[in-house]
Scaffold this motif. Structure first.
Motif, mmCIF file in Angstrom:
data_model
loop_
_atom_site.group_PDB
_atom_site.id
_atom_site.type_symbol
_atom_site.label_atom_id
_atom_site.label_comp_id
_atom_site.label_asym_id
_atom_site.label_seq_id
_atom_site.Cartn_x
_atom_site.Cartn_y
_atom_site.Cartn_z
ATOM 1 N N ALA A 116 0.827 -1.213 0.000
ATOM 2 C CA ALA A 116 0.000 0.000 0.000
ATOM 3 C C ALA A 116 0.858 1.260 0.000
ATOM 4 O O ALA A 116 0.598 2.208 -0.766
ATOM 5 N N LEU A 117 1.900 1.291 0.834
ATOM 6 C CA LEU A 117 2.759 2.484 0.885
ATOM 7 C C LEU A 117 3.484 2.706 -0.437
ATOM 8 O O LEU A 117 3.575 3.846 -0.930
ATOM 9 N N ILE A 118 4.025 1.627 -1.014
ATOM 10 C CA ILE A 118 4.729 1.766 -2.296
ATOM 11 C C ILE A 118 3.752 2.214 -3.381
ATOM 12 O O ILE A 118 4.058 3.082 -4.214
ATOM 13 N N ALA A 119 2.547 1.636 -3.397
ATOM 14 C CA ALA A 119 1.556 1.995 -4.410
ATOM 15 C C ALA A 119 1.140 3.458 -4.282
ATOM 16 O O ALA A 119 1.014 4.179 -5.292
ATOM 17 N N ILE A 120 0.937 3.929 -3.069
ATOM 18 C CA ILE A 120 0.558 5.338 -2.868
ATOM 19 C C ILE A 120 1.655 6.259 -3.392
ATOM 20 O O ILE A 120 1.385 7.268 -4.070
ATOM 21 N N LEU A 122 3.797 5.626 -5.760
ATOM 22 C CA LEU A 122 3.821 5.576 -7.229
ATOM 23 C C LEU A 122 2.650 6.347 -7.834
ATOM 24 O O LEU A 122 2.780 6.958 -8.899
ATOM 25 N N VAL A 123 1.487 6.313 -7.184
ATOM 26 C CA VAL A 123 0.348 7.102 -7.667
ATOM 27 C C VAL A 123 0.663 8.589 -7.589
ATOM 28 O O VAL A 123 0.358 9.367 -8.512
ATOM 29 N N VAL A 124 1.299 9.026 -6.509
ATOM 30 C CA VAL A 124 1.694 10.427 -6.361
ATOM 31 C C VAL A 124 2.645 10.841 -7.478
ATOM 32 O O VAL A 124 2.616 11.990 -7.972
ATOM 33 N N LEU A 125 3.490 9.899 -7.930
ATOM 34 C CA LEU A 125 4.438 10.195 -9.000
ATOM 35 C C LEU A 125 3.805 10.144 -10.386
ATOM 36 O O LEU A 125 4.499 10.343 -11.393
ATOM 37 N N GLY A 126 2.497 9.843 -10.477
ATOM 38 C CA GLY A 126 1.809 9.931 -11.748
ATOM 39 C C GLY A 126 1.410 8.615 -12.374
ATOM 40 O O GLY A 126 0.903 8.603 -13.505
ATOM 41 N N ASN A 127 1.599 7.479 -11.695
ATOM 42 C CA ASN A 127 1.203 6.196 -12.249
ATOM 43 C C ASN A 127 -0.285 5.944 -12.015
ATOM 44 O O ASN A 127 -0.881 6.477 -11.070
ATOM 45 N N SER A 128 -0.879 5.109 -12.863
ATOM 46 C CA SER A 128 -2.267 4.709 -12.640
ATOM 47 C C SER A 128 -2.343 3.810 -11.415
ATOM 48 O O SER A 128 -1.349 3.193 -11.013
ATOM 49 N N TRP A 129 -3.533 3.722 -10.823
ATOM 50 C CA TRP A 129 -3.651 2.932 -9.588
ATOM 51 C C TRP A 129 -3.426 1.448 -9.855
ATOM 52 O O TRP A 129 -2.909 0.739 -8.991
ATOM 53 N N THR A 130 -3.798 0.946 -11.058
ATOM 54 C CA THR A 130 -3.564 -0.480 -11.350
ATOM 55 C C THR A 130 -2.079 -0.771 -11.480
ATOM 56 O O THR A 130 -1.577 -1.769 -10.968
ATOM 57 N N ALA A 132 0.351 1.053 -10.174
ATOM 58 C CA ALA A 132 0.954 1.266 -8.857
ATOM 59 C C ALA A 132 0.711 0.070 -7.941
ATOM 60 O O ALA A 132 1.620 -0.374 -7.221
ATOM 61 N N LEU A 133 -0.511 -0.488 -7.971
ATOM 62 C CA LEU A 133 -0.807 -1.644 -7.127
ATOM 63 C C LEU A 133 -0.010 -2.861 -7.574
ATOM 64 O O LEU A 133 0.496 -3.620 -6.730
ATOM 65 N N SER A 134 0.152 -3.050 -8.873
ATOM 66 C CA SER A 134 0.937 -4.181 -9.380
ATOM 67 C C SER A 134 2.383 -4.082 -8.903
ATOM 68 O O SER A 134 2.955 -5.057 -8.400
ATOM 69 N N LEU A 135 2.963 -2.895 -9.062
ATOM 70 C CA LEU A 135 4.351 -2.711 -8.628
ATOM 71 C C LEU A 135 4.463 -2.793 -7.106
ATOM 72 O O LEU A 135 5.449 -3.323 -6.574
ATOM 73 N N GLY A 136 3.474 -2.268 -6.387
ATOM 74 C CA GLY A 136 3.509 -2.341 -4.929
ATOM 75 C C GLY A 136 3.526 -3.775 -4.437
ATOM 76 O O GLY A 136 4.313 -4.142 -3.553
ATOM 77 N N LEU A 137 2.657 -4.632 -4.997
ATOM 78 C CA LEU A 137 2.615 -6.040 -4.591
ATOM 79 C C LEU A 137 3.906 -6.756 -4.962
ATOM 80 O O LEU A 137 4.401 -7.610 -4.204
ATOM 81 N N ALA A 138 4.461 -6.424 -6.126
ATOM 82 C CA ALA A 138 5.702 -7.081 -6.552
ATOM 83 C C ALA A 138 6.871 -6.694 -5.651
ATOM 84 O O ALA A 138 7.635 -7.551 -5.184
ATOM 85 N N VAL A 316 12.597 2.001 -1.990
ATOM 86 C CA VAL A 316 11.984 0.694 -1.686
ATOM 87 C C VAL A 316 12.548 0.139 -0.385
ATOM 88 O O VAL A 316 11.800 -0.357 0.484
ATOM 89 N N LEU A 317 13.863 0.209 -0.214
ATOM 90 C CA LEU A 317 14.495 -0.309 1.011
ATOM 91 C C LEU A 317 13.996 0.433 2.246
ATOM 92 O O LEU A 317 13.696 -0.172 3.273
ATOM 93 N N ILE A 318 13.897 1.764 2.150
ATOM 94 C CA ILE A 318 13.478 2.566 3.305
ATOM 95 C C ILE A 318 12.031 2.258 3.679
ATOM 96 O O ILE A 318 11.701 2.063 4.856
ATOM 97 N N VAL A 319 11.145 2.212 2.673
ATOM 98 C CA VAL A 319 9.726 1.960 2.958
ATOM 99 C C VAL A 319 9.531 0.579 3.574
ATOM 100 O O VAL A 319 8.845 0.424 4.603
ATOM 101 N N LYS A 320 10.144 -0.447 2.986
ATOM 102 C CA LYS A 320 9.938 -1.806 3.491
ATOM 103 C C LYS A 320 10.568 -1.998 4.864
ATOM 104 O O LYS A 320 9.988 -2.643 5.743
ATOM 105 N N ALA A 321 11.772 -1.460 5.056
ATOM 106 C CA ALA A 321 12.416 -1.589 6.372
ATOM 107 C C ALA A 321 11.588 -0.887 7.433
ATOM 108 O O ALA A 321 11.403 -1.413 8.547
ATOM 109 N N GLY A 322 11.051 0.289 7.098
ATOM 110 C CA GLY A 322 10.277 1.036 8.078
ATOM 111 C C GLY A 322 8.999 0.332 8.472
ATOM 112 O O GLY A 322 8.685 0.207 9.670
ATOM 113 N N ILE A 323 8.228 -0.157 7.489
ATOM 114 C CA ILE A 323 6.946 -0.801 7.818
ATOM 115 C C ILE A 323 7.164 -2.107 8.564
ATOM 116 O O ILE A 323 6.442 -2.429 9.516
#
Length: 592
Positions: A116-120, A122-130, A132-138, A316-323
């Motif tokens: 969810a954090l990664i997807a949000i 990516l959406v802020v950076l201009g990606n579509s939600w689909t 962003a969600l695909s990349l977030g899950l990956a 990616v490292l910062i977000v995942k380590a933090g959560i």
């Protein structure tokens, strides 16, 4: 014919892989560095973006590069399968059930929160939600292959990592189906296909559990009775491959089948022997996987887009380590454990590449974007061993600041080891049990182990002559080593090896006679007890009691005589060593 063999891609690539294993493992072990980094570097160097790109200009490089990268993929997948099988061997159904809250609570929170954090972002950076969600899950997935290779499942960090990684492996199939349902390409799937796969998957898993519990103990008991390591190895690999094929055939990941196979074998008396005998295959196959990771690093692409790639890896490292660290801390873990586990699990995963491919197939991600994130994933995998070192360093600093050197209790209680469970070993176990002293008996005879288990003894099936077997049973926590085997030569070799590896460990050995006891003392035994001496002393005790000598005097004289004989045997052992030392000294002083 010889020219054809020299230019055979399979043989050429096998030479590179085996040569890499032969060089990387001992060289990196010499400097106490994990060989994970070495294998990845070999993949970078020998891959299509390294020296492989120079083959058209310098044809001789063909023989030291990977000419068919796709041909290594099946071996890389087998490495991951063997890794999950070994994880299952270290678990049990009882332990897995005890971890259910961590697996489905902490694991699901970590995956969903990170995605969810990664997807949000990516959406802020201009990606579509689909997209962003695909990349977030990956990208929220973490590397099972590397993390479990680096961490110890017996530690708090290892247990937390294992719980999260198990959930991610279970969630892989639903993630791929979700992307297909969201997609608009060839990979699109409907909900009925997902339900059908999950239904067949449940049936396959139940069938494996039922048949495994019925058949595996009998299969390995027969293999153990043959005393053939080759047959034992064949049976182990057969079980792994069949279980992986069964789950793959119904649409689940083959690693699910491998994990179930390991769990089933862990419930038998032969899990320690299976783990030791399959270790080389797991290590080599995992090395092939790591080489393929290195080959996936497109160096020209990374160089052309260096700043964006580095920034993406860092974010990616910062977000995942933090959560991950936050969730562990909220669940009650120590600050140091939370920090170390967060950093260790921060990198993307080998399964990230699978999810990215599924997203491209479903039309959710453009191929150029997928190549960018594949490079990010490969770099993240490459730096995972470095992150592990940094995590341990940070954990020590955090613990010193917050807990004043608090130390986690070790879950492996100290206990005595009884090697050999014949009449002597069983008697020793009875005495230890009567006085409340923990122990574990070890024997390589399947029938003896089965009988001991039926009678309520703590006994494991393993061949003590193989070094890793005792290490996996926890010899580091051993309070004493009692050697009761009726194999004089083998007993001497084992005693010598144990003394070399564990200088302070008390070793009490059964000896046939006084001369054998003297040899055992020279081999490093703390105490060697000759059978002939003990039988003579027991006979003397019975005679003296029958002749009317008071029991107290008899016991005192028996003890005195035993100490006298023991000292005499130890002196004989020392005298036997001195001539050897003297002759060696004379040879050194002799003129050349």
């Amino acid at each position: 014919m010889s020219a054809d063999l020299l230019h055979n891609p399979a043989l050429s690539d096998a030479l590179v892989v085996l040569g890499a294993a032969g060089l990387v493992i001992p060289v990196f072990a010499r400097f106490r560095i994990t060989p994970v980094i070495g294998f990845i570097l070999v993949g970078i160097l020998a891959g299509p973006f390294g020296l492989g790109s120079l083959v058209p200009r310098y044809p001789w490089l063909y023989h030291i590069t990977i000419s068919d990268p796709a041909g290594l993929d099946p071996f890389a997948e087998f490495g991951i399968v063997m890794l999950l099988f070994s994880v299952g061997l270290e678990l049990s159904f009882a332990r897995l059930w005890a971890m259910r809250r961590q697996v489905f609570g902490l694991g699901s929170s970590e995956l969903i929160g990170g995605a969810a954090l990664i997807a949000i972002g990516l959406v802020v950076l201009g990606n579509s939600w689909t997209t962003a969600l695909s990349l977030g899950l990956a990208l929220a997935l973490s590397s099972t292959a590397l993390v479990l290779k680096i961490s110890d499942p017996a530690t708090p960090v290892g247990r937390a990592a294992l719980a999260m990684l198990l959930f991610e492996d279970i969630a892989l199939v639903p993630i791929i189906f979700l992307l297909g349902a969201m997609g608009r390409g060839d990979g699109a799937q409907d909900s009925s296909a997902l339900l059908r796969t999950l239904g067949f998957g449940v049936v396959a898993i139940v069938a494996l559990l039922v048949l495994g519990r019925l058949l595996l103990p009998r299969l390995f008991a027969q293999a153990a009775r043959t005393k053939s390591p080759e047959l034992f190895l064949s049976a182990s690999l057969l079980v792994v491959i069949i279980a992986a094929l069964v789950t793959a055939s119904v649409g689940l990941s083959p690693i699910v089948g491998a994990l179930i196979a390991g769990l089933l074998i862990a419930e038998t008396d032969y899990h320690t022997e299976v783990e030791g005998i399959t270790e080389p295959f797991k290590g080599l196959a995992l090395g092939v996987f790591l080489i393929t990771v290195g080959m996936g690093l497109n160096l020209p692409l990374i160089w052309d887009r260096l700043i964006p790639v580095v920034m993406a890896v860092a974010l990616v490292l910062i977000v995942k380590a933090g959560i991950t660290a936050l969730l562990l801390r909220l669940s009650g873990a120590r600050a140091g454990t939370s920090a170390e586990a967060g950093i260790l699990l921060a990198s993307p995963s080998e399964t990230t590449l699978i999810v990215l491919a599924a997203a491209v197939s479903a039309g959710l991600i453009h191929r150029d974007a997928a190549q960018f994130w594949q490079a990010v994933t490969a770099i993240g995998l490459t730096v995972t061993p470095i992150l592990a070192i940094a995590g341990r360093w940070l954990a020590r600093r955090v613990d010193r600041a917050t807990t004043h050197h608090h130390v986690e209790p070790d879950e492996n209680d100290p206990r005595a080891f009884i090697i050999g469970f014949g009449r002597v070993g069983r008697l020793v176990a009875d005495m230890l049990r009567e006085h409340g002293k923990p122990y574990i008996a070890v024997d390589s005879d399947a029938d003896i182990v089965a009988a001991g288990r039926r009678d309520g003894y703590s006994i494991a099936f393993a061949d003590a002559s193989r070094g890793p077997a005792l290490a996996r049973l926890g010899i580091a926590q051993a309070t004493a080593m009692i050697l009761t085997m009726d194999e004089p030569r083998g007993l001497l070799r084992l005693c010598r090896r144990l003394r070399a590896e564990h200088p302070d460990l008390p070793i009490i050995a059964r000896a046939r006679d006084a001369s054998h006891a003297a040899e055992l003392y020279r081999a490093g035994a703390s105490h060697a007890v000759p059978e002939t001496l003990e039988s003579s002393l027991q006979l003397s005790e019975a005679v003296l009691v029958d002749l009317g000598v008071p029991m107290g005097f008899v016991i005192a004289s028996i003890h005195e005589k035993r100490d006298h004989f023991r000292q005499q045997i130890m002196d004989e052992g020392e005298l036997a060593v001195k001539p050897k030392l003297k002759s060696a000294h004379l040879r050194e002083r002799a003129p050349s």
